[in-house]
Design a protein around this motif. Structure first.
Motif, PDB file in Angstrom:
ATOM      1  N   PHE A 196      37.189  60.486 -50.469  1.00  0.00           N
ATOM      2  CA  PHE A 196      35.807  60.012 -50.605  1.00  0.00           C
ATOM      3  C   PHE A 196      35.676  58.488 -50.678  1.00  0.00           C
ATOM      4  CE2 PHE A 196      35.444  64.451 -52.158  1.00  0.00           C
ATOM      5  CZ  PHE A 196      34.537  64.896 -51.210  1.00  0.00           C
ATOM      6  N   ASP A 223      25.275  62.837 -46.464  1.00  0.00           N
ATOM      7  CA  ASP A 223      25.384  61.978 -47.648  1.00  0.00           C
ATOM      8  C   ASP A 223      25.142  62.735 -48.957  1.00  0.00           C
ATOM      9  OD1 ASP A 223      25.684  59.508 -49.064  1.00  0.00           O
ATOM     10  OD2 ASP A 223      23.505  59.400 -49.226  1.00  0.00           O
ATOM     11  N   VAL A 264      28.226  64.755 -49.831  1.00  0.00           N
ATOM     12  CA  VAL A 264      29.315  63.899 -50.305  1.00  0.00           C
ATOM     13  C   VAL A 264      29.050  63.422 -51.727  1.00  0.00           C
ATOM     14  CG1 VAL A 264      30.483  61.691 -49.935  1.00  0.00           C
ATOM     15  CG2 VAL A 264      29.959  63.166 -47.980  1.00  0.00           C
ATOM     16  N   GLN A 265      27.812  63.033 -52.019  1.00  0.00           N
ATOM     17  CA  GLN A 265      27.474  62.505 -53.340  1.00  0.00           C
ATOM     18  C   GLN A 265      27.558  63.580 -54.423  1.00  0.00           C
ATOM     19  OE1 GLN A 265      27.391  59.422 -53.783  1.00  0.00           O
ATOM     20  NE2 GLN A 265      27.186  58.771 -51.652  1.00  0.00           N
ATOM     21  N   LEU A 273      36.058  57.267 -47.070  1.00  0.00           N
ATOM     22  CA  LEU A 273      34.930  57.703 -46.243  1.00  0.00           C
ATOM     23  C   LEU A 273      33.685  56.855 -46.514  1.00  0.00           C
ATOM     24  CD1 LEU A 273      33.616  59.799 -44.296  1.00  0.00           C
ATOM     25  CD2 LEU A 273      33.030  61.123 -46.343  1.00  0.00           C
ATOM     26  N   LEU A 274      33.335  56.680 -47.775  1.00  0.00           N
ATOM     27  CA  LEU A 274      32.101  55.976 -48.127  1.00  0.00           C
ATOM     28  C   LEU A 274      32.158  54.501 -47.754  1.00  0.00           C
ATOM     29  CD1 LEU A 274      31.381  57.627 -51.583  1.00  0.00           C
ATOM     30  CD2 LEU A 274      30.042  57.907 -49.496  1.00  0.00           C
ATOM     31  N   ALA A 309      39.402  60.231 -42.986  1.00  0.00           N
ATOM     32  CA  ALA A 309      38.235  59.609 -43.618  1.00  0.00           C
ATOM     33  C   ALA A 309      37.773  58.389 -42.827  1.00  0.00           C
ATOM     34  CB  ALA A 309      38.566  59.207 -45.054  1.00  0.00           C
ATOM     35  N   ARG A 334      31.684  64.150 -54.616  1.00  0.00           N
ATOM     36  CA  ARG A 334      32.493  62.984 -54.985  1.00  0.00           C
ATOM     37  C   ARG A 334      32.736  62.839 -56.480  1.00  0.00           C
ATOM     38  NH1 ARG A 334      31.152  57.772 -56.342  1.00  0.00           N
ATOM     39  NH2 ARG A 334      28.941  58.250 -56.078  1.00  0.00           N
TER      40      ARG A 334
END
Length: 253
Positions: free
Chosen positions: A134, A95, A98-99, A137-138, A77, A102
């Motif tokens: 996550f 993005d 992922v959103q 990563l974010l 990550a 997540r």
């Protein structure tokens, strides 16, 4: 040393207050031991688990699963987050993916995880991986994207590029944001470790709670809950110590 002593004292005071509130709730509610065991009963259960060695067996298994899932998630990550943070147009594509993924609880994937990985250690490790990946990563992407461009220009002038740029400039600059993700990942990973052990494991702290529940030993259930909470607290403090060590090493503190 004095600061550490004050923190320990505050921790003990907090635990004493919690036990007092616990006992007051039992007195006011008139709960029998079968519904809400007293602190004394749970204390005896904790001592029994320690003397029998059962606690350390389950704790060792849980920590092994947690560390495996946590590091398997955190390292990729961070690397991926540093790359995507440097490529904003590529991140704009990833993005939304992922959103969408997540917010899905890792436990929701448990039917597939058990089918794909069977029972034992792997389901819990995969669930921890999903829970920890996550947040790291974010926060890594956010930290890299907020780096002052003047630092990057200095690196360009010094002809620092590629891997050396990542290691000597970008990672230290984004580290405060990265470590916040690491701390979040400790909390979420530890929470879902217990959930994972309740689903497809035959050992660990989560299994200890389920097994005690099935035999209606609620004092052992609460003992397991206490060990889970204390272990999570200690893991969070270890990340804090790591943050302080790295910050001191890089001159951030």
């Amino acid at each position: 040393m004095m600061k550490l002593g004050n923190k320990l004292l505050n921790f003990l005071i907090g635990m004493v207050i919690l036990v007092i509130i616990w006992q007051i709730v039992i007195w006011i509610g008139g709960y029998p031991e079968a519904l809400l065991p007293s602190p004394l009963s749970v204390g005896k259960a904790i001592i029994a688990l320690i003397v029998e060695g059962t606690l350390f067996e389950h704790l060792q298994v849980s920590l092994g699963r947690f560390l495996a899932g946590y590091f398997l998630a955190a390292i990729p990550a961070i690397i991926l987050g540093m790359i995507l943070g440097r490529l904003p147009k590529v991140w704009q594509v990833f993005d939304p993916i992922v959103q969408v993924l997540r917010p899905v609880s890792p436990v929701a994937w448990s039917p597939f995880i058990v089918l794909w990985f069977g029972i034992g250690n792997m389901p819990a490790i995969v669930i921890i991986f999903i829970a920890a990946f996550f947040p790291v990563l974010l926060t890594t992407v956010t930290g890299v994207s907020k780096i002052d461009r003047s630092f990057l220009k200095i690196a360009e002038n010094l002809e620092i590029r590629n891997l050396k740029l990542m290691v000597t400039f970008i990672f230290p600059a984004a580290f405060p944001s990265i470590v916040s993700g690491l701390r979040l990942a400790v909390g979420t990973g530890w929470i879902f470790l217990v959930a994972g052990e309740m689903v497809g494991a035959q050992s660990g702290l989560g299994f200890l709670i389920v097994d005690a529940r099935n035999t209606l030993n609620l004092d052992y259930v609460l003992a397991g809950i206490i060990f889970i909470g204390v272990s999570g607290f200690l893991l969070d403090r270890l990340i804090g110590l790591f943050e302080g060590w790295v910050g001191k090493h890089w001159g951030m503190t």
